[in-house]
Design an enzyme around this catalytic site. Sequence first.
Site, PDB file in Angstrom:
ATOM      1  N   GLU A  53      42.676  30.392  35.415  1.00 45.32           N
ATOM      2  CA  GLU A  53      41.477  29.576  35.252  1.00 45.32           C
ATOM      3  C   GLU A  53      41.789  28.092  35.473  1.00 45.32           C
ATOM      4  O   GLU A  53      41.013  27.371  36.108  1.00 45.32           O
ATOM      5  CB  GLU A  53      40.892  29.767  33.843  1.00 45.32           C
ATOM      6  CG  GLU A  53      40.415  31.176  33.565  1.00 45.32           C
ATOM      7  CD  GLU A  53      41.465  32.034  32.875  1.00 45.32           C
ATOM      8  OE1 GLU A  53      41.103  32.826  32.001  1.00 45.32           O
ATOM      9  OE2 GLU A  53      42.660  31.888  33.219  1.00 45.32           O
ATOM     10  N   ARG A 208      61.993  42.405  51.551  1.00 41.49           N
ATOM     11  CA  ARG A 208      62.176  41.666  52.803  1.00 41.49           C
ATOM     12  C   ARG A 208      60.994  41.885  53.750  1.00 41.49           C
ATOM     13  O   ARG A 208      60.422  42.978  53.811  1.00 41.49           O
ATOM     14  CB  ARG A 208      63.467  42.121  53.501  1.00 41.49           C
ATOM     15  CG  ARG A 208      64.703  41.950  52.648  1.00 41.49           C
ATOM     16  CD  ARG A 208      65.972  42.368  53.379  1.00 41.49           C
ATOM     17  NE  ARG A 208      65.973  43.753  53.818  1.00 41.49           N
ATOM     18  CZ  ARG A 208      66.273  44.789  53.024  1.00 41.49           C
ATOM     19  NH1 ARG A 208      66.565  44.585  51.752  1.00 41.49           N
ATOM     20  NH2 ARG A 208      66.277  46.020  53.502  1.00 41.49           N
TER      21      ARG A 208
END
Length: 333
Positions: A53, A208
Amino acid sequence: MDFDGAMRQAIEASHAAQGVSSPNPPVGAVIVAPDGTVVGVGATAPPGGPHAEVVALRAAGESARGATAVVTLEPCNHTGRTGPCAQALLDAGIAEVAFAVADPNPAAAGGARTLRAAGVRVHDGVGADAAAAGPLKAWLFRQRHGRPMVTAKIASTIDGRIAAPDGTSQWITGPDARAHAHRTRSRIDAIVVGSGTALRDDPSLTARHSDGTGYAHQPVRVVLGQRDLPTGAALRTGPGYLHVHSHDPADVLAALPEALWVLVEGGPSIIGAFADAGLIDEIDHYLAPAVLGAGAASVSAHRVSTLGDRLLLRREEITELGDDLYVRYRRRS
């Protein structure tokens, strides 16, 4: 306004917090101006950093005044490493809040009550099912069960083999399936293999990209078993290595007190040990269109002696990945 559309955007934003925010929940937030324009998007930062928020409010700036905040989890109502998000929304002049899932943590819950008491219009349960099944899933699991959610990953042929009789296993699945598996690694807290697999294959277990570069977030790489790895082993270099000298899967989870989501990649004895211990909650199965007819089986468990002992699952997702199929199964409760 279109709460459902904004919630979908908030859920999408929350993916960026997976594995990064732990032990805090991976939350997404969107700030929508009165004219329907999205003026701020945020996801929870690493511990000690701002919650979703606050990130979204900072992006919105003055445009947050009179706007609507759409959040995947009820705004928190307590002061921990950061201040309460409910108060941050009030200070920013937010007029309306929609959230998906009520916070089950009694220490943090109550944000909706605080907001309503201050005159903010609050809508709860917006897109709740989608949010609970998204990046929040593992955090919600930990809140209910007091341990990480455990997913076992299996890449096998149609006949359930993960390696040929001579031990060769690269590659059972194609590049699309492998890329998908690496994206999952980039969102988890820890990845587990047995010491036998670590000694035989010398894996790095990093997340990866297809070009070989690493994802920004890397899981803690865990070896379970009594045998030590040599000093030069790939797992002993790079980020986050942990060796649990035990045969008990529960010891792995105990050694990861803040983890939300743990991925067990094998070998078959380790996956079997987690299954025997009742500690497999999901299975990610990558199925290659091939038959070996012999070789290593994907799971080696000891608890099952009759059909009634089997681990029962329900299919949650199925996706084509090139020639392979990806199927996610969830343990039946």
